[in-house]
Write a protein that holds these residues in place. Structure first.
Motif, short mmCIF file in Angstrom:
data_model
loop_
_atom_site.label_atom_id
_atom_site.label_comp_id
_atom_site.label_asym_id
_atom_site.label_seq_id
_atom_site.Cartn_x
_atom_site.Cartn_y
_atom_site.Cartn_z
N MET A 196 -10.78 -2.53 -14.15
CA MET A 196 -10.13 -3.60 -13.43
C MET A 196 -11.00 -4.85 -13.48
SD MET A 196 -7.53 -1.90 -12.30
CE MET A 196 -7.43 -0.20 -12.77
N TRP A 197 -10.34 -5.99 -13.62
CA TRP A 197 -11.10 -7.24 -13.70
C TRP A 197 -11.24 -7.91 -12.34
CZ3 TRP A 197 -7.81 -8.80 -18.46
CH2 TRP A 197 -8.31 -8.18 -19.60
N LEU A 198 -10.16 -7.99 -11.60
CA LEU A 198 -10.18 -8.58 -10.26
C LEU A 198 -9.44 -7.63 -9.34
CD1 LEU A 198 -9.23 -12.31 -10.98
CD2 LEU A 198 -11.51 -11.38 -10.58
N SER A 199 -9.96 -7.43 -8.12
CA SER A 199 -9.34 -6.49 -7.20
C SER A 199 -9.52 -6.92 -5.76
CB SER A 199 -9.96 -5.10 -7.39
OG SER A 199 -9.36 -4.17 -6.54
N THR A 200 -8.45 -6.78 -4.97
CA THR A 200 -8.50 -7.03 -3.54
C THR A 200 -7.25 -6.49 -2.89
OG1 THR A 200 -8.90 -8.71 -1.83
CG2 THR A 200 -7.43 -9.33 -3.60
N GLY A 201 -7.35 -6.08 -1.66
CA GLY A 201 -6.19 -5.72 -0.86
C GLY A 201 -5.24 -4.72 -1.46
N GLY A 202 -5.73 -3.69 -2.12
CA GLY A 202 -4.88 -2.67 -2.68
C GLY A 202 -4.22 -3.03 -3.99
N CYS A 203 -4.67 -4.12 -4.59
CA CYS A 203 -4.09 -4.61 -5.84
C CYS A 203 -5.22 -5.05 -6.77
CB CYS A 203 -3.17 -5.78 -5.54
SG CYS A 203 -2.31 -6.47 -6.96
N ALA A 204 -5.01 -4.85 -8.07
CA ALA A 204 -6.00 -5.27 -9.05
C ALA A 204 -5.31 -5.78 -10.31
CB ALA A 204 -6.93 -4.11 -9.41
N LEU A 205 -6.02 -6.62 -11.04
CA LEU A 205 -5.58 -7.07 -12.36
C LEU A 205 -6.51 -6.44 -13.39
CD1 LEU A 205 -5.02 -10.90 -11.80
CD2 LEU A 205 -3.36 -9.04 -11.56
N GLY A 206 -5.90 -5.92 -14.44
CA GLY A 206 -6.66 -5.33 -15.53
C GLY A 206 -6.08 -5.78 -16.85
N PRO A 207 -6.56 -5.22 -17.95
CA PRO A 207 -6.12 -5.66 -19.28
C PRO A 207 -4.66 -5.31 -19.56
CG PRO A 207 -7.51 -3.72 -19.46
CD PRO A 207 -7.54 -4.13 -18.02
N TYR A 208 -4.04 -6.15 -20.34
CA TYR A 208 -2.71 -5.88 -20.89
C TYR A 208 -2.91 -4.86 -21.99
CZ TYR A 208 2.01 -7.30 -22.37
OH TYR A 208 3.34 -7.34 -22.67
N ARG A 209 -2.13 -3.78 -21.98
CA ARG A 209 -2.45 -2.63 -22.82
C ARG A 209 -1.29 -2.23 -23.73
NH1 ARG A 209 -4.00 1.43 -18.22
NH2 ARG A 209 -3.26 2.84 -19.84
N ALA A 210 -1.59 -2.07 -25.00
CA ALA A 210 -0.60 -1.64 -25.99
C ALA A 210 -0.05 -0.26 -25.67
CB ALA A 210 -1.19 -1.67 -27.40
N ASP A 211 -0.87 0.62 -25.11
CA ASP A 211 -0.40 1.97 -24.80
C ASP A 211 0.61 2.01 -23.66
OD1 ASP A 211 -2.74 1.34 -23.13
OD2 ASP A 211 -2.54 3.39 -22.39
N LEU A 212 0.81 0.89 -22.96
CA LEU A 212 1.79 0.82 -21.88
C LEU A 212 3.09 0.13 -22.30
CD1 LEU A 212 -0.49 -0.06 -18.82
CD2 LEU A 212 0.58 2.13 -19.36
N VAL A 213 3.28 -0.11 -23.60
CA VAL A 213 4.46 -0.86 -24.05
C VAL A 213 5.76 -0.23 -23.55
CG1 VAL A 213 4.66 0.25 -26.32
CG2 VAL A 213 5.57 -2.05 -25.96
N GLU A 214 5.87 1.08 -23.56
CA GLU A 214 7.11 1.71 -23.10
C GLU A 214 7.30 1.53 -21.59
OE1 GLU A 214 9.55 5.90 -23.49
OE2 GLU A 214 7.92 5.48 -24.91
#
Length: 182
Positions: free
Chosen positions: A1-19
């Motif tokens: 995770m790159w940024l995280s707070t309050g039960g939420c985080a931002l992480g990388p956009y991932r090719a394996d999650l395309v579906e």
């Protein structure tokens, strides 16, 4: 995770999650919210993913971190115009993530990144006027109404206005996860 707070985080956009991304994009509420009338095939979405991963846009996977193991629940995107240091903001949440404040928190984290890492001076978005929960979430994240595009969208088969909203760096009042560690 790159940024995280309050039960939420931002992480990388991932090719394996395309579906997974594709499934969220085909949700009727997302189609209505974007004003799109037709779904996209998984094949077309997979082709588009390769282009997105190589592009200049800034894309994040949104994670719900209030659970035992972080779960992907959405995507936040900044479409920058580097010449004027602004960006359009687009967000999409999975159906199971809506109504829990994750959209507001992810929007704040994206603004934090935009203003403190990417050094943008302004971030803007368009939202269909009848989508009042989204308008409230954006306002809670720090966006302000900036104008209206009359009859620019469709909501449930009817023509509607689009609301322009913006956030500027000097008005950003959200707590900064980025600068807290510096």
């Amino acid at each position: 995770m790159w940024l995280s707070t309050g039960g939420c985080a931002l992480g990388p956009y991932r090719a394996d999650l395309v579906e997974t991304y594709w499934r969220w994009e085909q949700d009727p509420a997302v189609l209505v919210g974007y004003g799109r009338q037709s779904p996209e095939s998984l094949e077309a979405r997979t082709e588009g993913m390769a282009h997105q991963l190589q592009g200049e846009n800034i894309r994040f996977t949104i994670y719900d971190t209030a659970v035992e193991r972080p779960v992907p629940v959405g995507v936040a995107t900044l479409l920058p115009d580097h010449g004027v240091r602004t960006a359009e903001f687009v967000i999409m949440l999975a159906p199971e993530a809506r109504g829990r404040g994750l959209g507001t928190t992810a929007s704040r984290l994206t603004l934090d990144y935009a203003f403190h890492i990417t050094n943008l001076r302004m971030v803007w978005l368009k939202v269909l006027a009848p989508n009042l929960p989204a308008v409230r979430a954006y306002e809670n994240a720090g966006f302000r109404p900036a104008g209206t595009l009359r009859q620019a969208g469709y909501w449930l088969g009817k023509v509607c206005d689009e609301v322009l909203m913006d956030a500027v760096a000097e008005d950003y009042t959200g707590p900064s996860v980025v600068t807290a560690g510096l």
